[in-house]
Design an enzyme around this catalytic site. Structure first.
Site, PDB file in Angstrom:
ATOM      1  N   HIS A  16       0.830  -1.202   0.000  1.00  0.00           N
ATOM      2  CA  HIS A  16       0.000   0.000   0.000  1.00  0.00           C
ATOM      3  C   HIS A  16       0.867   1.255   0.000  1.00  0.00           C
ATOM      4  CE1 HIS A  16      -3.855  -2.075   1.445  1.00  0.00           C
ATOM      5  NE2 HIS A  16      -2.937  -3.021   1.424  1.00  0.00           N
ATOM      6  N   ASN A 373       1.777  -4.656  -7.407  1.00  0.00           N
ATOM      7  CA  ASN A 373       2.942  -3.807  -7.645  1.00  0.00           C
ATOM      8  C   ASN A 373       3.989  -4.552  -8.473  1.00  0.00           C
ATOM      9  OD1 ASN A 373       1.893  -1.643  -6.145  1.00  0.00           O
ATOM     10  ND2 ASN A 373       2.673  -2.490  -4.243  1.00  0.00           N
ATOM     11  N   GLU A 377       5.327  -3.701 -12.202  1.00  0.00           N
ATOM     12  CA  GLU A 377       6.761  -3.458 -12.401  1.00  0.00           C
ATOM     13  C   GLU A 377       7.310  -4.361 -13.502  1.00  0.00           C
ATOM     14  OE1 GLU A 377       8.445  -3.868  -8.478  1.00  0.00           O
ATOM     15  OE2 GLU A 377       7.059  -2.353  -7.709  1.00  0.00           O
ATOM     16  N   GLN A 394      -3.812 -12.074  -6.033  1.00  0.00           N
ATOM     17  CA  GLN A 394      -2.733 -12.580  -6.883  1.00  0.00           C
ATOM     18  C   GLN A 394      -3.197 -13.618  -7.904  1.00  0.00           C
ATOM     19  OE1 GLN A 394       0.166 -13.730  -3.915  1.00  0.00           O
ATOM     20  NE2 GLN A 394       0.182 -11.650  -3.065  1.00  0.00           N
TER      21      GLN A 394
END
Length: 481
Positions: A16, A373, A377, A394
């Protein structure tokens, strides 16, 4: 022109902190806004001190767990205390700022903090949710609480290894989902029963608003259908929320999120090691900041890496024991039977700068837990993926990676829930090999890398969406005066 003043409230977890800090930087750089960043004292202590932009101030508060949440702590007690203390701290901030003649323009809050919006409403302060997972996951939660709960629960309450022959379709979404593709909090066997009521509270709060705006860490080209699936909500992509140096290059000094809640490896020789390897040859393995794998699974990963025979960089966090344990920190790699063989072929580190690692030309593949994230990325870096999801969003992210963006291959666990070394090697061979699948995922990874960077360019989708949101906030602000 009066300066925007934002209060940005974030749940104190790595996943977060990173995107919300990046969003704060984006707000400041786009409009010169002032952002007060609010999180717990324990999280704030771990935020790096480097390159704090003008316009960003921190306002940490004590959640009663100033040394951080530890294994053995009661999660319900923690969440209750976080809410109680957070409401008081943020109320004090809002009232004090107004009394000083500098009222906040808007409160922005991340997941698991729906009480922030309720409190903002009581204080007559506009609020907006920063959704730090994909828009697809938001839509699935919405449908779960709006007529599809029984269908979803029926499909997650049975089956071998959570893989069912049947699948469900949800309005406006381009994929169908089996049990393993849905957020784990919806599954009957999910042990984290604190989370689902918070998502329900969040959806109920949004229902009370008229066409609320939800800021999503995604971009228009990445999830065009999911962003538009729910007519009564205005989901807008403002991502990827990634440091500028690895995205658009506007700020070359912006090389880290700044919110690293784990100690980075003090020895940065892993970057030199990476740079010494041939292009596209290294396998990077990391399961994020929360997931803890069992010893049997660790051994199988080690076996798969050794059998693959390529150099690898494997992040294995120091394991923290329960409070009062004599051995609070244990190095899991020391328990691996084949540790010496592993160190001959690859490198094991306790933590690293992931965005730097993924940007290395030597990277060929990312074995990832598919946290959002990490997923973004990998897209921004153009690195193909072996998807190895663990929990929460996920499984959905892995589904998108394999079947929608087609930038990777997903592992399939055996009946005991273990991904064998043979299965990991199979997936690595597919992604890194010269066959059709390998060529496709590499080509798609390059495509999404270009589209991600394009999205944040001046005048493109995420940039325009953010500016439109700020115009909307200005209208609300003017209406209050």
């Amino acid at each position: 022109m009066v300066q925007h003043r934002f209060l940005l409230v974030t749940f104190p977890a790595q996943g977060h902190i990173n995107p919300s800090l990046q969003f704060a930087k984006r707000l400041i750089n786009t409009t010169g806004a002032h952002v007060t960043y609010v999180t717990s004292l324990s999280a704030h202590r771990r935020i790096g001190n480097g390159s704090i932009p003008d316009g960003l101030t921190y306002a940490p508060f004590s959640d009663g767990y100033d040394d951080g949440f530890k294994p053995g702590d009661n999660v319900d007690d923690y969440m209750s205390e976080l809410r109680r203390r957070g409401v008081q701290a943020i109320t004090d901030l809002v009232v004090a700022s107004a009394n000083e003649g500098h009222p906040y323009t808007c409160l922005v809050y991340s997941l698991l903090l729906p009480w922030s919006a309720g409190m903002a409403h009581e204080l007559h302060l506009p609020s907006v949710l920063l959704w730090i997972q994909p828009a697809t996951v938001f839509d699935i939660y919405y449908y779960y609480f709006n007529g599809y709960k029984d269908l979803i629960r029926d499909n997650t309450s049975s089956g071998t290894n959570n893989v069912l022959p049947c699948s469900i379709e949800l309005p406006g979404l381009p994929l169908s989902f089996t049990s393993r593709d849905l957020p784990s909090f919806m599954v009957d066997t999910n042990p984290y029963n604190f989370a689902l009521p918070l998502f329900q509270e969040q959806m109920e709060l949004l229902e009370r608003e008229t066409n609320p705006t939800i800021l999503v860490n995604t971009f228009d080209a990445l999830e065009p259908e999911a962003l538009k699936a729910i007519d009564k909500y205005n989901l807008i992509g403002v991502g990827p929320l990634i440091p500028s140096a690895f995205l658009d290059g506007k700020d070359p000094s912006d090389k880290s999120f700044g919110g690293d809640l784990f100690q980075k490896s003090k020895d940065s020789s892993y970057l030199e090691w990476l740079n010494s390897k041939p292009e596209g040859s290294v396998i990077y393995v990391s399961f994020g900041s929360i997931s803890v794998l069992g010893k049997a699974q660790m051994e199988e990963i080690a076996k798969g890496l050794l059998d693959c025979g390529l150099p690898f960089l494997w992040v294995i966090r120091d394991k923290v024991g329960k409070k009062g344990d004599d051995n609070e920190a244990k190095k899991e790699e020391e328990m691996l039977r084949c540790r010496e063989e592993l160190e001959e072929l690859g490198m094991i580190v306790p933590w690293c700068s992931q965005v730097e690692v993924l940007s290395s030309p030597s990277l060929g593949c990312f074995v990832t837990h598919c946290g959002w994230n990490s997923s973004l990325e990998s897209l921004v870096s153009g690195v193909p993926v072996v998807a190895f999801p663990q929990w929460t969003d996920q499984g959905t992210n892995a589904k998108l990676i394999e079947d929608y963006w087609k930038t990777g291959v997903r592992v399939t666990p055996n009946e005991e829930g273990i991904v064998t070394g043979e299965e990991l090697k199979r997936c690595l061979d597919l992604v890194l090999g010269s066959g059709e699948i390998g060529e496709d995922v590499r080509r798609n990874a390059k495509k999404w890398k270009d589209l991600a960077r394009e999205a944040v360019s001046e005048g493109d989708s995420s940039d325009k969406n953010l500016r439109a949101f700020l115009d909307q906030i200005k209208v609300l602000k003017d209406a209050r005066h």
